[in-house]
Design a protein around this motif. Sequence first.
Motif, PDB file in Angstrom:
ATOM      1  N   ASN A 106      37.356  45.306  36.339  1.00 41.52           N
ATOM      2  CA  ASN A 106      37.126  45.173  37.775  1.00 41.52           C
ATOM      3  C   ASN A 106      38.319  45.672  38.580  1.00 41.52           C
ATOM      4  O   ASN A 106      38.151  46.309  39.628  1.00 41.52           O
ATOM      5  N   LEU A 107      39.526  45.391  38.096  1.00 41.52           N
ATOM      6  CA  LEU A 107      40.727  45.891  38.770  1.00 41.52           C
ATOM      7  C   LEU A 107      40.753  47.417  38.780  1.00 41.52           C
ATOM      8  O   LEU A 107      41.065  48.043  39.801  1.00 41.52           O
ATOM      9  N   GLU A 108      40.432  48.004  37.645  1.00 41.15           N
ATOM     10  CA  GLU A 108      40.421  49.462  37.559  1.00 41.15           C
ATOM     11  C   GLU A 108      39.387  50.054  38.510  1.00 41.15           C
ATOM     12  O   GLU A 108      39.644  51.062  39.180  1.00 41.15           O
ATOM     13  N   ASN A 109      38.225  49.425  38.599  1.00 41.25           N
ATOM     14  CA  ASN A 109      37.185  49.918  39.505  1.00 41.25           C
ATOM     15  C   ASN A 109      37.621  49.822  40.962  1.00 41.25           C
ATOM     16  O   ASN A 109      37.313  50.707  41.773  1.00 41.25           O
ATOM     17  N   GLU A 315      31.008  36.442  37.558  1.00 40.30           N
ATOM     18  CA  GLU A 315      31.346  36.271  38.972  1.00 40.30           C
ATOM     19  C   GLU A 315      32.811  35.869  39.135  1.00 40.30           C
ATOM     20  O   GLU A 315      33.512  36.360  40.028  1.00 40.30           O
ATOM     21  N   GLY A 316      33.272  34.977  38.265  1.00 36.87           N
ATOM     22  CA  GLY A 316      34.667  34.550  38.326  1.00 36.87           C
ATOM     23  C   GLY A 316      35.634  35.675  38.026  1.00 36.87           C
ATOM     24  O   GLY A 316      36.691  35.798  38.666  1.00 36.87           O
ATOM     25  N   GLN A 317      35.292  36.515  37.055  1.00 33.15           N
ATOM     26  CA  GLN A 317      36.153  37.656  36.717  1.00 33.15           C
ATOM     27  C   GLN A 317      36.267  38.608  37.908  1.00 33.15           C
ATOM     28  O   GLN A 317      37.351  39.116  38.214  1.00 33.15           O
ATOM     29  N   ARG A 318      35.152  38.831  38.596  1.00 36.75           N
ATOM     30  CA  ARG A 318      35.175  39.721  39.763  1.00 36.75           C
ATOM     31  C   ARG A 318      36.023  39.133  40.888  1.00 36.75           C
ATOM     32  O   ARG A 318      36.791  39.850  41.540  1.00 36.75           O
ATOM     33  N   GLU A 319      35.882  37.826  41.120  1.00 33.73           N
ATOM     34  CA  GLU A 319      36.619  37.205  42.222  1.00 33.73           C
ATOM     35  C   GLU A 319      38.121  37.190  41.944  1.00 33.73           C
ATOM     36  O   GLU A 319      38.927  37.461  42.839  1.00 33.73           O
ATOM     37  N   VAL A 320      38.510  36.883  40.711  1.00 29.73           N
ATOM     38  CA  VAL A 320      39.932  36.901  40.363  1.00 29.73           C
ATOM     39  C   VAL A 320      40.488  38.315  40.475  1.00 29.73           C
ATOM     40  O   VAL A 320      41.605  38.524  40.975  1.00 29.73           O
ATOM     41  N   ALA A 321      39.726  39.300  40.020  1.00 33.95           N
ATOM     42  CA  ALA A 321      40.171  40.694  40.134  1.00 33.95           C
ATOM     43  C   ALA A 321      40.403  41.071  41.592  1.00 33.95           C
ATOM     44  O   ALA A 321      41.387  41.749  41.925  1.00 33.95           O
ATOM     45  N   GLN A 322      39.515  40.631  42.464  1.00 39.95           N
ATOM     46  CA  GLN A 322      39.673  40.927  43.886  1.00 39.95           C
ATOM     47  C   GLN A 322      40.931  40.263  44.441  1.00 39.95           C
ATOM     48  O   GLN A 322      41.663  40.860  45.237  1.00 39.95           O
ATOM     49  N   ASP A 323      41.206  39.036  44.015  1.00 34.05           N
ATOM     50  CA  ASP A 323      42.416  38.346  44.470  1.00 34.05           C
ATOM     51  C   ASP A 323      43.676  39.057  43.976  1.00 34.05           C
ATOM     52  O   ASP A 323      44.650  39.208  44.721  1.00 34.05           O
TER      53      ASP A 323
END
Length: 331
Positions: A106-109, A315-323
């Motif tokens: 998610n971070l890479e994206n 969902e949690g992985q996406r939210e942490v990546a966004q943070d």
Amino acid sequence: MDYSFGRIRTENYSAVNTRWPQPFLGFGDFKELNSASESLESLGYRALEFGYIYDDEKVIHYLHERGNFLFSDEHVDPKKKNIFLVGASAALGDGASDHQNSIWRNLENLLYQKTSDYQVLPAAIRAYNSTQERIATELYLFPIKPNRLIFFHGFNDANQVESLARPGDPYNQGLVYFENSNLLFSFLKLFSEQSNIINSVFKNYIENSISKRSSELLSRTEFYSGYVQSAAHIYMDNIGRVNRRCQQEGIPCYFILQPYRRDTAGTVIEDIYSKINQLVENQNQLKKGINFFDYSDKYANKKSLFFDVVHLNDEGQREVAQDIYSDILQK
């Protein structure tokens, strides 16, 4: 904890294969590793009739020049700016439905929306704590000259209460010592590998014995206080030394105290996290600045984002990546 004595076990929610432990990083006795996907020849050895020896004519410059990249099924792209998410199973992506939904992907994206110059990979091994991460960083990451290192960790340093390993040691380290010094233990282990029934009985006996003793020790106020302080100080010493090495290497490093479900974890983890925050604040007041973020409070009441006590769902992985992107990479 896993006391299955040599039986390789991988949880069905694992998103990314963990590499076979290489030299210097295989200490501890946590049997949750997949078998090697590369040959021993690729690790720098050649087969004889009764063993392996080094006989490669290639000149070796760094310890990390062996096999595929240690921490991921993907190779490091030397043409990219490499960012590594360092840690254990949570950083690796356990809890996600597949690696495309992991924090690092998610971070890479998120970075790709602006530039394709970056590659984000997990430098993570299941069950690792900050001591093992410190060794891995020195031996395998610094030589690669990464653009940034982001540590997403802390829970394993605080979650040693089940086996009561000495703070800073790997999971189940006490069992490793016992196995090597007790003939009866070694004898029963041998039989447990031949019988599921014996293995189950032996495993349950050890789990119950250690759990009972752990509860007794943690009920003593002085022991509890000392254990909390010790775990926090060891973690702080490890990240402090890694931070200084990052400064020497000119590599920006960031340390994130990973979230967990407080409603299902013991109070000892919360107390250790609290002590860590106090120590970090003291360090920063002394102008020994550490780029530190505590995500445990932010996610304390977000139960729906967790797969289990510490691993995040998609969902949690996406939210942490966004943070992480907002706190670190977007700036």
